[in-house]
Design a protein around this motif. Structure first.
Motif, PDB file in Angstrom:
ATOM      1  N   ARG A 244       0.838  -1.205   0.000  1.00  0.00           N
ATOM      2  CA  ARG A 244       0.000   0.000   0.000  1.00  0.00           C
ATOM      3  C   ARG A 244       0.869   1.249   0.000  1.00  0.00           C
ATOM      4  N   PHE A 245       1.892   1.248   0.846  1.00  0.00           N
ATOM      5  CA  PHE A 245       2.767   2.418   0.909  1.00  0.00           C
ATOM      6  C   PHE A 245       3.471   2.645  -0.423  1.00  0.00           C
ATOM      7  N   ALA A 246       3.855   1.577  -1.092  1.00  0.00           N
ATOM      8  CA  ALA A 246       4.447   1.711  -2.429  1.00  0.00           C
ATOM      9  C   ALA A 246       3.416   2.289  -3.398  1.00  0.00           C
ATOM     10  N   LEU A 247       2.185   1.817  -3.315  1.00  0.00           N
ATOM     11  CA  LEU A 247       1.138   2.335  -4.190  1.00  0.00           C
ATOM     12  C   LEU A 247       0.829   3.800  -3.895  1.00  0.00           C
ATOM     13  N   TYR A 248       0.817   4.195  -2.629  1.00  0.00           N
ATOM     14  CA  TYR A 248       0.606   5.614  -2.298  1.00  0.00           C
ATOM     15  C   TYR A 248       1.650   6.465  -3.008  1.00  0.00           C
ATOM     16  N   THR A 249       2.881   6.003  -2.972  1.00  0.00           N
ATOM     17  CA  THR A 249       3.977   6.739  -3.606  1.00  0.00           C
ATOM     18  C   THR A 249       3.810   6.753  -5.122  1.00  0.00           C
ATOM     19  N   LEU A 250       3.514   5.613  -5.709  1.00  0.00           N
ATOM     20  CA  LEU A 250       3.383   5.527  -7.166  1.00  0.00           C
ATOM     21  C   LEU A 250       2.222   6.372  -7.685  1.00  0.00           C
ATOM     22  N   VAL A 251       1.107   6.341  -6.990  1.00  0.00           N
ATOM     23  CA  VAL A 251      -0.069   7.102  -7.416  1.00  0.00           C
ATOM     24  C   VAL A 251       0.215   8.604  -7.390  1.00  0.00           C
ATOM     25  N   ASP A 252       1.066   9.048  -6.484  1.00  0.00           N
ATOM     26  CA  ASP A 252       1.369  10.474  -6.359  1.00  0.00           C
ATOM     27  C   ASP A 252       2.409  10.994  -7.351  1.00  0.00           C
ATOM     28  N   LEU A 253       3.004  10.116  -8.141  1.00  0.00           N
ATOM     29  CA  LEU A 253       4.031  10.549  -9.087  1.00  0.00           C
ATOM     30  C   LEU A 253       3.456  11.507 -10.123  1.00  0.00           C
ATOM     31  N   THR A 254       4.246  12.517 -10.473  1.00  0.00           N
ATOM     32  CA  THR A 254       3.787  13.460 -11.492  1.00  0.00           C
ATOM     33  C   THR A 254       4.114  12.993 -12.900  1.00  0.00           C
ATOM     34  N   ASP A 255       5.174  12.188 -13.053  1.00  0.00           N
ATOM     35  CA  ASP A 255       5.528  11.719 -14.394  1.00  0.00           C
ATOM     36  C   ASP A 255       5.503  10.195 -14.513  1.00  0.00           C
ATOM     37  N   ASP A 256       4.923   9.511 -13.538  1.00  0.00           N
ATOM     38  CA  ASP A 256       4.740   8.057 -13.554  1.00  0.00           C
ATOM     39  C   ASP A 256       6.048   7.263 -13.538  1.00  0.00           C
ATOM     40  N   LEU A 257       7.168   7.892 -13.175  1.00  0.00           N
ATOM     41  CA  LEU A 257       8.461   7.229 -13.163  1.00  0.00           C
ATOM     42  C   LEU A 257       9.194   7.590 -11.875  1.00  0.00           C
ATOM     43  N   ILE A 258       9.797   6.573 -11.232  1.00  0.00           N
ATOM     44  CA  ILE A 258      10.527   6.813  -9.998  1.00  0.00           C
ATOM     45  C   ILE A 258      11.738   5.876  -9.944  1.00  0.00           C
ATOM     46  N   GLU A 259      12.814   6.369  -9.395  1.00  0.00           N
ATOM     47  CA  GLU A 259      13.979   5.525  -9.169  1.00  0.00           C
ATOM     48  C   GLU A 259      13.663   4.568  -8.030  1.00  0.00           C
ATOM     49  N   PHE A 260      14.144   3.339  -8.151  1.00  0.00           N
ATOM     50  CA  PHE A 260      13.891   2.322  -7.143  1.00  0.00           C
ATOM     51  C   PHE A 260      14.338   2.787  -5.759  1.00  0.00           C
ATOM     52  N   GLU A 261      15.501   3.416  -5.663  1.00  0.00           N
ATOM     53  CA  GLU A 261      16.017   3.898  -4.369  1.00  0.00           C
ATOM     54  C   GLU A 261      15.052   4.902  -3.732  1.00  0.00           C
ATOM     55  N   MET A 262      14.467   5.767  -4.545  1.00  0.00           N
ATOM     56  CA  MET A 262      13.517   6.748  -4.017  1.00  0.00           C
ATOM     57  C   MET A 262      12.248   6.067  -3.517  1.00  0.00           C
ATOM     58  N   LEU A 263      11.800   5.045  -4.232  1.00  0.00           N
ATOM     59  CA  LEU A 263      10.621   4.300  -3.788  1.00  0.00           C
ATOM     60  C   LEU A 263      10.896   3.618  -2.453  1.00  0.00           C
ATOM     61  N   ILE A 264      12.075   3.016  -2.329  1.00  0.00           N
ATOM     62  CA  ILE A 264      12.456   2.383  -1.056  1.00  0.00           C
ATOM     63  C   ILE A 264      12.423   3.416   0.064  1.00  0.00           C
ATOM     64  N   GLU A 265      13.010   4.554  -0.194  1.00  0.00           N
ATOM     65  CA  GLU A 265      13.082   5.614   0.815  1.00  0.00           C
ATOM     66  C   GLU A 265      11.688   6.070   1.252  1.00  0.00           C
ATOM     67  N   GLU A 266      10.800   6.260   0.292  1.00  0.00           N
ATOM     68  CA  GLU A 266       9.439   6.707   0.598  1.00  0.00           C
ATOM     69  C   GLU A 266       8.687   5.672   1.436  1.00  0.00           C
ATOM     70  N   VAL A 267       8.777   4.413   1.041  1.00  0.00           N
ATOM     71  CA  VAL A 267       8.070   3.349   1.757  1.00  0.00           C
ATOM     72  C   VAL A 267       8.644   3.189   3.164  1.00  0.00           C
ATOM     73  N   ALA A 268       9.960   3.156   3.279  1.00  0.00           N
ATOM     74  CA  ALA A 268      10.598   2.997   4.591  1.00  0.00           C
ATOM     75  C   ALA A 268      10.248   4.165   5.508  1.00  0.00           C
TER      76      ALA A 268
END
Length: 125
Positions: free
Chosen positions: A31-55
């Motif tokens: 869910r936390f990963a999805l919260y982050t993905l849904v909020d993206l402005t350009d639908d693309l994120i670096e894996f490290e940034m996704l990890i950071e957001e979820v953690a």
């Protein structure tokens, strides 16, 4: 990640059932990963940034320190479990070589993500 963005017709082909949407939302880390993905402005994120957001979300919800071990646990879990699940239902493409995650927006999922996030994060405070 050379795939073109889905067209209207390809979105119809990848329609998610309500059961699938609820299964995707059943796990807090996903869910936390999805919260982050849904909020993206350009639908693309670096894996490290996704990890950071979820953690960071997990640490904030549990009011615990964000440790290196926790960060590594999130990274492994996303890489080996949650991102493959999201890729299997065609919500993301994960380019492991470039470590980029591309999210393919899905209206029904995003409606449910907004509802769940409201209850999980906003009403907690």
């Amino acid at each position: 990640m050379t795939q073109p963005k889905p067209t209207e017709s390809s979105i119809i082909e990848t329609t998610l059932s309500l059961d699938t949407v609820l299964e995707l939302l059943a796990n807090q880390r996903r869910r936390f990963a999805l919260y982050t993905l849904v909020d993206l402005t350009d639908d693309l994120i670096e894996f490290e940034m996704l990890i950071e957001e979820v953690a960071t979300l997990e640490a904030a919800c549990t009011q615990t320190a964000l440790t290196r071990e926790h960060y590594q646990d999130v990274a492994a879990d996303l890489y080996h479990w949650h991102l493959p699940v999201l890729a299997d239902v065609e919500l993301i493409d994960f380019d492991t070589r470039d470590e980029l995650v591309r999210y393919w927006p899905h209206h029904v999922l995003e409606t449910w993500v907004a509802r769940v996030r409201q209850d999980e994060l906003v009403h907690r405070e």
